[in-house]
Scaffold this motif. Structure first.
Motif, PDB file in Angstrom:
ATOM      1  N   ASP A  41       0.175 -30.216 -16.960  1.00 33.38           N
ATOM      2  CA  ASP A  41      -0.808 -29.276 -16.410  1.00 33.38           C
ATOM      3  C   ASP A  41      -2.202 -29.871 -16.305  1.00 33.38           C
ATOM      4  O   ASP A  41      -3.092 -29.242 -15.714  1.00 33.38           O
ATOM      5  CB  ASP A  41      -0.846 -28.010 -17.266  1.00 33.38           C
ATOM      6  CG  ASP A  41       0.476 -27.263 -17.229  1.00 33.38           C
ATOM      7  OD1 ASP A  41       1.282 -27.547 -16.332  1.00 33.38           O
ATOM      8  OD2 ASP A  41       0.707 -26.412 -18.116  1.00 33.38           O
ATOM      9  N   GLU A  42      -2.397 -31.054 -16.850  1.00 32.86           N
ATOM     10  CA  GLU A  42      -3.693 -31.726 -16.745  1.00 32.86           C
ATOM     11  C   GLU A  42      -3.734 -32.715 -15.582  1.00 32.86           C
ATOM     12  O   GLU A  42      -4.787 -33.295 -15.302  1.00 32.86           O
ATOM     13  CB  GLU A  42      -4.002 -32.470 -18.051  1.00 32.86           C
ATOM     14  CG  GLU A  42      -3.987 -31.583 -19.295  1.00 32.86           C
ATOM     15  CD  GLU A  42      -4.987 -30.448 -19.189  1.00 32.86           C
ATOM     16  OE1 GLU A  42      -6.089 -30.688 -18.656  1.00 32.86           O
ATOM     17  OE2 GLU A  42      -4.666 -29.331 -19.639  1.00 32.86           O
ATOM     18  N   LYS A  43      -2.607 -32.923 -14.910  1.00 33.50           N
ATOM     19  CA  LYS A  43      -2.582 -33.861 -13.790  1.00 33.50           C
ATOM     20  C   LYS A  43      -3.480 -33.370 -12.653  1.00 33.50           C
ATOM     21  O   LYS A  43      -3.462 -32.181 -12.313  1.00 33.50           O
ATOM     22  CB  LYS A  43      -1.154 -34.016 -13.251  1.00 33.50           C
ATOM     23  CG  LYS A  43      -0.228 -34.848 -14.120  1.00 33.50           C
ATOM     24  CD  LYS A  43       1.116 -35.025 -13.407  1.00 33.50           C
ATOM     25  CE  LYS A  43       2.034 -35.965 -14.167  1.00 33.50           C
ATOM     26  NZ  LYS A  43       3.314 -36.177 -13.458  1.00 33.50           N
ATOM     27  N   PRO A  44      -4.239 -34.255 -12.026  1.00 33.48           N
ATOM     28  CA  PRO A  44      -5.080 -33.824 -10.902  1.00 33.48           C
ATOM     29  C   PRO A  44      -4.255 -33.497  -9.659  1.00 33.48           C
ATOM     30  O   PRO A  44      -4.678 -32.684  -8.832  1.00 33.48           O
ATOM     31  CB  PRO A  44      -5.996 -35.024 -10.659  1.00 33.48           C
ATOM     32  CG  PRO A  44      -5.263 -36.197 -11.229  1.00 33.48           C
ATOM     33  CD  PRO A  44      -4.465 -35.672 -12.385  1.00 33.48           C
ATOM     34  N   TYR A  45      -3.075 -34.109  -9.526  1.00 35.03           N
ATOM     35  CA  TYR A  45      -2.193 -33.829  -8.396  1.00 35.03           C
ATOM     36  C   TYR A  45      -0.774 -34.249  -8.766  1.00 35.03           C
ATOM     37  O   TYR A  45      -0.551 -35.046  -9.687  1.00 35.03           O
ATOM     38  CB  TYR A  45      -2.650 -34.571  -7.135  1.00 35.03           C
ATOM     39  CG  TYR A  45      -2.725 -36.065  -7.290  1.00 35.03           C
ATOM     40  CD1 TYR A  45      -1.612 -36.881  -7.067  1.00 35.03           C
ATOM     41  CD2 TYR A  45      -3.916 -36.688  -7.667  1.00 35.03           C
ATOM     42  CE1 TYR A  45      -1.677 -38.252  -7.222  1.00 35.03           C
ATOM     43  CE2 TYR A  45      -3.996 -38.058  -7.822  1.00 35.03           C
ATOM     44  CZ  TYR A  45      -2.871 -38.833  -7.595  1.00 35.03           C
ATOM     45  OH  TYR A  45      -2.941 -40.194  -7.765  1.00 35.03           O
ATOM     46  N   ALA A  94      -8.532 -25.864 -10.655  1.00 32.28           N
ATOM     47  CA  ALA A  94      -9.109 -25.332 -11.885  1.00 32.28           C
ATOM     48  C   ALA A  94      -7.976 -25.114 -12.875  1.00 32.28           C
ATOM     49  O   ALA A  94      -6.826 -25.480 -12.617  1.00 32.28           O
ATOM     50  CB  ALA A  94      -9.872 -24.028 -11.605  1.00 32.28           C
ATOM     51  N   ASN A  95      -8.293 -24.508 -13.997  1.00 30.02           N
ATOM     52  CA  ASN A  95      -7.318 -24.342 -15.069  1.00 30.02           C
ATOM     53  C   ASN A  95      -6.087 -23.574 -14.616  1.00 30.02           C
ATOM     54  O   ASN A  95      -4.968 -23.912 -14.959  1.00 30.02           O
ATOM     55  CB  ASN A  95      -7.975 -23.619 -16.259  1.00 30.02           C
ATOM     56  CG  ASN A  95      -7.054 -23.587 -17.464  1.00 30.02           C
ATOM     57  OD1 ASN A  95      -6.241 -24.490 -17.654  1.00 30.02           O
ATOM     58  ND2 ASN A  95      -7.159 -22.546 -18.261  1.00 30.02           N
ATOM     59  N   ARG A  96      -6.258 -22.507 -13.846  1.00 26.03           N
ATOM     60  CA  ARG A  96      -5.132 -21.696 -13.386  1.00 26.03           C
ATOM     61  C   ARG A  96      -5.042 -21.622 -11.869  1.00 26.03           C
ATOM     62  O   ARG A  96      -4.392 -20.729 -11.328  1.00 26.03           O
ATOM     63  CB  ARG A  96      -5.259 -20.271 -13.954  1.00 26.03           C
ATOM     64  CG  ARG A  96      -5.141 -20.193 -15.465  1.00 26.03           C
ATOM     65  CD  ARG A  96      -5.167 -18.737 -15.929  1.00 26.03           C
ATOM     66  NE  ARG A  96      -5.091 -18.666 -17.380  1.00 26.03           N
ATOM     67  CZ  ARG A  96      -6.130 -18.707 -18.190  1.00 26.03           C
ATOM     68  NH1 ARG A  96      -7.346 -18.862 -17.673  1.00 26.03           N
ATOM     69  NH2 ARG A  96      -5.986 -18.616 -19.493  1.00 26.03           N
TER      70      ARG A  96
END
Length: 246
Positions: A41-45, A94-96
């Motif tokens: 979930d921290e991956k930019p893409y 963003a986070n969600r």
């Protein structure tokens, strides 16, 4: 007899208590077990592939000529199934919040049922179904709103728009009187819901969405019997998709 019933009730209580202990122990272990793909979930893409099925039809409105026509009594769209295959690229905003580009190749066969005054076709039937085959290259762009992740599960909602190109468009075709012509370009809006299931090496995301075309794709020809009685045709689909993402 009462003694036997008390014995059975005691045994049943013991079995229920043992099952409760096993379930509670498994839930406790799950809480301490590290979730799958903890840093995903921290991956930019990230990227993926999509496989889908759809139920597609037309949304039609009849032309004023329909009331004056003495040969066509009914013109109504049918629901038909189709398949799709595509790729996806998701960008974390963003986070969600994420945005996803999901180009697809969609195969579909939509149809319109006509009831005519004069018999024609197989066994001189007055009930005629005109099939319109389409191969769409679709370019959807969507926003995804995620819930918080619960261990290896997460739910999301999506909304966005799409542009479709029909590779099998027959708008310029010159064929028989039974032709219903469609334009090549279409665009529309989409709304849906999906679920993320995290596995050790990938994420499986079943998703269902509703797609509604906003453009009149009917290339009406007043000289064609089955085309002249219809004014507007818009596309609509209910799509079930499996996304495999990494």
């Amino acid at each position: 007899m009462l003694h036997l019933h008390r014995k059975k009730a005691t045994v049943l209580n013991i079995v229920v208590a043992i099952l409760f202990l096993f379930v509670a122990q498994d839930d406790l272990q799950a809480q301490f077990r590290e979730p799958n793909l903890p840093n995903h979930d921290e991956k930019p893409y990230y990227f993926g592939i999509t496989l889908g099925g759809n139920m597609s039809s037309f949304r039609t409105s009849l032309h004023s000529r329909f009331l004056q026509d003495d040969s066509v009594y009914v013109a109504e769209p049918n629901n038909n199934g189709g398949l799709s295959l595509g790729l996806s690229a998701t960008l974390r905003l963003a986070n969600r919040l994420e945005t996803r580009f999901n180009p697809q190749l969609i195969f579909m066969n939509r149809s319109i049922r006509y009831v005519t005054k004069y018999p024609e076709g197989v066994e001189n039937s007055t009930n005629n179904v005109k099939n319109i085959e389409s191969i769409l290259v679709s370019f959807p762009l969507q926003l995804k709103f995620h819930s918080d992740r619960i261990h290896n599960f997460r739910v999301y909602m999506l909304g966005g728009g799409k542009v479709d190109f029909d590779l099998a468009s027959n708008a310029r075709a010159r064929r028989a009187d039974d032709l219903v012509k469609l334009q090549k370009l279409d665009y529309g809006a989409e709304l849906g819901i999906g679920f993320n299931f995290y596995f050790p090496t990938f994420i499986l995301s079943p998703e269902i969405k509703v797609s509604q075309g906003l453009r009149n794709i009917h290339s009406r020809d007043a000289n064609l019997k089955y085309s002249s009685v219809i004014d507007n045709i818009q596309s609509r689909m209910i799509v079930f998709t499996l996304h495999i993402e990494g």
